[in-house]
Design a protein around this motif. Structure first.
Motif, PDB file in Angstrom:
ATOM      1  N   TYR A 129      37.300  93.944  60.226  1.00 59.05           N
ATOM      2  CA  TYR A 129      37.309  94.564  58.902  1.00 59.05           C
ATOM      3  C   TYR A 129      36.477  95.856  58.917  1.00 59.05           C
ATOM      4  O   TYR A 129      36.890  96.883  58.404  1.00 59.05           O
ATOM      5  N   ALA A 130      35.298  95.773  59.548  1.00 60.65           N
ATOM      6  CA  ALA A 130      34.387  96.923  59.571  1.00 60.65           C
ATOM      7  C   ALA A 130      34.982  98.094  60.352  1.00 60.65           C
ATOM      8  O   ALA A 130      34.861  99.248  59.934  1.00 60.65           O
ATOM      9  N   VAL A 131      35.627  97.811  61.480  1.00 56.86           N
ATOM     10  CA  VAL A 131      36.224  98.894  62.283  1.00 56.86           C
ATOM     11  C   VAL A 131      37.216  99.685  61.427  1.00 56.86           C
ATOM     12  O   VAL A 131      37.219 100.921  61.425  1.00 56.86           O
ATOM     13  N   THR A 132      38.047  98.972  60.668  1.00 56.14           N
ATOM     14  CA  THR A 132      39.026  99.631  59.800  1.00 56.14           C
ATOM     15  C   THR A 132      38.331 100.500  58.759  1.00 56.14           C
ATOM     16  O   THR A 132      38.715 101.649  58.525  1.00 56.14           O
ATOM     17  N   ARG A 133      37.272  99.955  58.131  1.00 60.01           N
ATOM     18  CA  ARG A 133      36.534 100.706  57.099  1.00 60.01           C
ATOM     19  C   ARG A 133      35.804 101.915  57.680  1.00 60.01           C
ATOM     20  O   ARG A 133      35.778 102.984  57.083  1.00 60.01           O
ATOM     21  N   ILE A 134      35.185 101.715  58.851  1.00 59.37           N
ATOM     22  CA  ILE A 134      34.428 102.819  59.486  1.00 59.37           C
ATOM     23  C   ILE A 134      35.383 103.944  59.862  1.00 59.37           C
ATOM     24  O   ILE A 134      35.157 105.110  59.562  1.00 59.37           O
ATOM     25  N   ARG A 135      36.490 103.562  60.510  1.00 57.55           N
ATOM     26  CA  ARG A 135      37.463 104.582  60.923  1.00 57.55           C
ATOM     27  C   ARG A 135      38.022 105.308  59.694  1.00 57.55           C
ATOM     28  O   ARG A 135      38.141 106.522  59.672  1.00 57.55           O
ATOM     29  N   GLY A 136      38.340 104.534  58.660  1.00 55.14           N
ATOM     30  CA  GLY A 136      38.881 105.119  57.427  1.00 55.14           C
ATOM     31  C   GLY A 136      37.912 106.109  56.803  1.00 55.14           C
ATOM     32  O   GLY A 136      38.302 107.193  56.358  1.00 55.14           O
ATOM     33  N   LEU A 156      30.579 101.588  57.159  1.00 54.44           N
ATOM     34  CA  LEU A 156      29.894 100.323  57.465  1.00 54.44           C
ATOM     35  C   LEU A 156      29.251  99.758  56.196  1.00 54.44           C
ATOM     36  O   LEU A 156      29.379  98.569  55.899  1.00 54.44           O
ATOM     37  N   LEU A 157      28.573 100.620  55.428  1.00 54.89           N
ATOM     38  CA  LEU A 157      27.922 100.162  54.184  1.00 54.89           C
ATOM     39  C   LEU A 157      28.959  99.597  53.218  1.00 54.89           C
ATOM     40  O   LEU A 157      28.759  98.550  52.591  1.00 54.89           O
ATOM     41  N   ASP A 158      30.086 100.300  53.135  1.00 53.51           N
ATOM     42  CA  ASP A 158      31.181  99.870  52.272  1.00 53.51           C
ATOM     43  C   ASP A 158      31.707  98.503  52.721  1.00 53.51           C
ATOM     44  O   ASP A 158      31.965  97.605  51.915  1.00 53.51           O
ATOM     45  N   ALA A 159      31.853  98.352  54.063  1.00 51.04           N
ATOM     46  CA  ALA A 159      32.371  97.093  54.615  1.00 51.04           C
ATOM     47  C   ALA A 159      31.425  95.938  54.312  1.00 51.04           C
ATOM     48  O   ALA A 159      31.852  94.844  53.936  1.00 51.04           O
ATOM     49  N   ILE A 160      30.122  96.178  54.463  1.00 47.25           N
ATOM     50  CA  ILE A 160      29.142  95.113  54.202  1.00 47.25           C
ATOM     51  C   ILE A 160      29.205  94.691  52.734  1.00 47.25           C
ATOM     52  O   ILE A 160      29.209  93.512  52.409  1.00 47.25           O
ATOM     53  N   ILE A 201      48.463  97.666  61.867  1.00 43.61           N
ATOM     54  CA  ILE A 201      48.465  97.315  63.289  1.00 43.61           C
ATOM     55  C   ILE A 201      47.165  96.594  63.600  1.00 43.61           C
ATOM     56  O   ILE A 201      47.125  95.670  64.373  1.00 43.61           O
ATOM     57  N   GLU A 202      46.094  97.069  62.955  1.00 46.90           N
ATOM     58  CA  GLU A 202      44.749  96.613  63.266  1.00 46.90           C
ATOM     59  C   GLU A 202      44.598  95.101  63.212  1.00 46.90           C
ATOM     60  O   GLU A 202      44.143  94.480  64.137  1.00 46.90           O
TER      61      GLU A 202
END
Length: 262
Positions: free
Chosen positions: A84-91, A66-70, A179-180
């Protein structure tokens, strides 16, 4: 800037301002606003994981994402922050899981064996291999093959978050990303990345219909395995099995394609 002032602005205005100023108060506001998203993604990842993986640990790993996404989000691109955040959090969760090497060696070995068998078979047959054919090439009965799929189903969710490296290590494309958010492809993305995405999407389209539906419903429509079971009118464990098979088959396809491309 006080919280009341922040709340009076639209999210779009806040993103534009944050991009210019990197104001820590705005960052704090976004962290609080999107903290529930981390729990949500961690909850989805936790489904089917062995009990040795703690939910709180997954949440902790996801916070980094999440921090990275922000910090990296660009409001001018045609992507919603949530997507975008969902992809980063999951990753971020999967990166941490991979680094602590939580998958038992025996399970990893079994997953690789099936993947190799599917890869060999499908490249020889030039089509999707059936369960019977896969079981036969592994020298086991079909019911033994189904049992093995159940055993590895908790770890196979990792598969779609594996990365296809294109060029250097910082230029990564996750299969899940393809896919996301297909709408988030930007014109400035390099041709090679576009080509790899196209290959991934094509490989997904070649999967058997039910397996393809499971992937799209899970990654794109964001349904849980239980909800997918209701849509497809099958049990949750059957969905888990289809999901595992789709992941293994997709990885095998991409391995074959990659050998041809790179």
């Amino acid at each position: 800037m006080g919280n009341t002032l922040l709340e009076q602005k639209t999210e779009e205005e806040l993103w534009m301002e944050y991009k210019k100023t990197k104001d820590p108060a705005i960052r704090e506001f976004f962290i609080k606003q999107y903290a529930p998203l981390v729990k949500y993604v961690a909850g989805k990842v936790a489904v089917g994981m062995p009990s040795s993986v703690e939910f709180d640990d997954l949440v902790g790993f996801g916070v980094f994402g999440l921090l990275d996404a922000i910090d990296k989000f660009d409001p001018e691109k045609n992507v919603k922050f949530k997507t975008y955040a969902v992809t980063r959090i999951r990753g971020s969760i999967f990166d941490e899981l991979r680094s602590i090497d939580w998958v038992p060696r025996s399970v990893r070995q079994k997953t690789r064996e099936i993947e190799d068998a599917v890869s060999r078979l499908e490249s020889k047959l030039g089509r999707t291999a059936t369960d019977t054919e896969i079981a036969s090439s592994l020298g086991v009965s079909e019911s033994e093959f189904q049992q093995t799929l159940f055993k590895i189903s908790g770890t196979s969710i990792m598969s779609l978050n594996d990365v296809w490296y294109s060029g250097d290590d910082s230029d990564r494309i996750s299969i899940g990303d393809s896919i996301e958010s297909p709408s988030s492809l930007n014109p400035d993305v390099i041709v090679e990345r576009e080509e790899i995405r196209r290959v991934i999407v094509e490989a997904i389209n070649e999967l058997p219909e039910k397996e393809k539906m499971v992937l799209v419903l899970y990654y794109y429509e964001d349904l849980t395995l239980k909800e997918i079971g209701q849509v497809l009118n099958v049990t949750e464990s059957r969905v888990s099995q289809l999901h595992t098979k789709a992941n293994l088959r997709l990885r095998a396809k991409l391995t074959n394609i990659r050998k041809g491309i790179i």
